[in-house]
Enzyme design. Sequence first.
Site, PDB file in Angstrom:
ATOM      1  N   TYR A 106      24.802 -28.986  86.058  1.00  0.00           N
ATOM      2  CA  TYR A 106      25.399 -30.196  86.191  1.00  0.00           C
ATOM      3  C   TYR A 106      24.215 -30.789  85.552  1.00  0.00           C
ATOM      4  CZ  TYR A 106      28.356 -33.715  88.296  1.00  0.00           C
ATOM      5  OH  TYR A 106      28.882 -35.262  88.332  1.00  0.00           O
ATOM      6  N   ASP A 139      15.962 -31.389  82.484  1.00  0.00           N
ATOM      7  CA  ASP A 139      17.461 -32.420  83.339  1.00  0.00           C
ATOM      8  C   ASP A 139      15.508 -32.334  85.069  1.00  0.00           C
ATOM      9  OD1 ASP A 139      18.136 -33.217  85.532  1.00  0.00           O
ATOM     10  OD2 ASP A 139      20.082 -33.296  84.760  1.00  0.00           O
ATOM     11  N   LYS A 169      16.890 -39.019  92.012  1.00  0.00           N
ATOM     12  CA  LYS A 169      16.969 -38.827  94.048  1.00  0.00           C
ATOM     13  C   LYS A 169      15.698 -39.206  94.232  1.00  0.00           C
ATOM     14  CE  LYS A 169      20.188 -35.410  92.875  1.00  0.00           C
ATOM     15  NZ  LYS A 169      21.570 -35.693  93.209  1.00  0.00           N
TER      16      LYS A 169
HETATM   17  N1  HOZ Z   1      24.010 -33.833  92.241  1.00  0.00           N
HETATM   18  C1  HOZ Z   1      24.275 -33.882  93.016  1.00  0.00           C
HETATM   19  C2  HOZ Z   1      24.549 -32.624  94.010  1.00  0.00           C
HETATM   20  N2  HOZ Z   1      24.836 -31.815  92.995  1.00  0.00           N
HETATM   21  C3  HOZ Z   1      25.278 -34.764  93.822  1.00  0.00           C
HETATM   22  C4  HOZ Z   1      25.954 -36.371  93.283  1.00  0.00           C
HETATM   23  C5  HOZ Z   1      26.668 -36.011  93.544  1.00  0.00           C
HETATM   24  O1  HOZ Z   1      27.869 -35.447  92.512  1.00  0.00           O
HETATM   25  O2  HOZ Z   1      27.872 -37.208  94.400  1.00  0.00           O
END
Ligand code: HOZ
Length: 424
Positions: free
Chosen positions: A144, A239, A267
């Site tokens: 993702y 990423d 992050k």
């Molecule tokens: N990227 C985060 C962990 N999969 C989630 C952030 C979100 O979608 O709120």
Amino acid sequence: MNTTKSEALYARARKSIPGGVNSPVRAFRGVGGTPRFIVSGEGCCVVDADGNRYIDYVGSWGPLILGHRHPAVIQALQEALETGTSFGAPTEKEIDLAEEICAAVPSVEMVRLVNSGTEAVMSALRVARGFTGRDLTIKFEGCYHGHVDSLLVKAGSGLATLGVSDSAGVPASFAETTITVPFNNLDAVERAFAAHPGKIACIAVEPIAGNMGCIPPAPGFLEGLRELCTRHGALLLFDEVMTGFRVAYGGAQTLYSIRPDLSAFGKVIGGGLPIAAYGGSAEVMSHVAPQGSVYQAGTLSGNPIAVSAGLAMLRTLQANPELYSQLEETSAALTANPPAGVTVNRVGSMFTFFVTKEPVTDFASAKTSDTERFKRLFHWMLANGVYLAPSQFEAGFVSTCHTHADITHTREAMAAFFESETRG
Ligand code: HOZ
């Protein structure tokens, strides 16, 4: 456990916010029940609206490697607030943060600050297309990369949790620019290059997958991607939104000694505030406007408050390399000898307990997990004061504030769950 206030807040939230949450992964859709409305965090713990306290392994989904309200971050924020909240003009601290990132990550000579991981990957992808003059991207099933239109194809994180592979509202022509292949499968990548000669702009990859649960790269996988990109004139885009400054100060690329062409960060670099970045060699990044012709912009990009928090976070990590050894030790203790029927994957302080006996190496094997049992595990842990990510298909995070007592409590609670299941 009393959750009356969270329930009332959730009912109220659903009237004015879609699904009651500002990001789908927060909604407990994968586990059922009421999301906890958090009122405060300190160290490795969060407290909900009903006063329940939890050992937190979500850590705001990754940023809080130093725990909640780290003194250096709080002090930097207080100082920054004295001078203004946003200028829409350059500041010296932006250079400081850019220099900090460039110094930490050998493949990054220039970096552009943005506001979210989605924005960072979306922009890096545009640079890859602008640089190569090609349109197609290879991505991996279950990875993702934020909610970038063309990358919401066979995506992990919230989509995996909701059991959907793509999103309404993405034009077919956008999705068609993405070729998906299984993670850790170099042959499939090779076949994709062979099927689209001279058309692939980049491979986008989480070097350690975190959005289908934590899945490390197989030995040789990242090296193979590097070699294939070089051979076919495509760019390698890491990423590192989750892994950057998390699995090592210089990210997964430092850990595995791979030099991608482009990298996206988020992050940890924001210290818990909304900031992200993308970067690469000066040659590649010189294509970004106003130096080059790839346009990308943002009113709040390089926001002084967020930059101050990020700088405080990175400087603390940089000045205290022993924190990474501490994280390794604590995280190893957490994940050692998992209960029977559980496969644990971990790199540094990123981990996932998969409720499956199978080794988990890609999205298909992640999906062998018993998600019904995971739901019961999740609620058991919550009732015992442990806040795991509310989905089997997410990574957990250990912070420098987690103590051995926290780890012991977590392990005992988990062991008790599996014992109770065995007893039936
Ligand atoms: N990227 C985060 C962990 N999969 C989630 C952030 C979100 O979608 O709120």
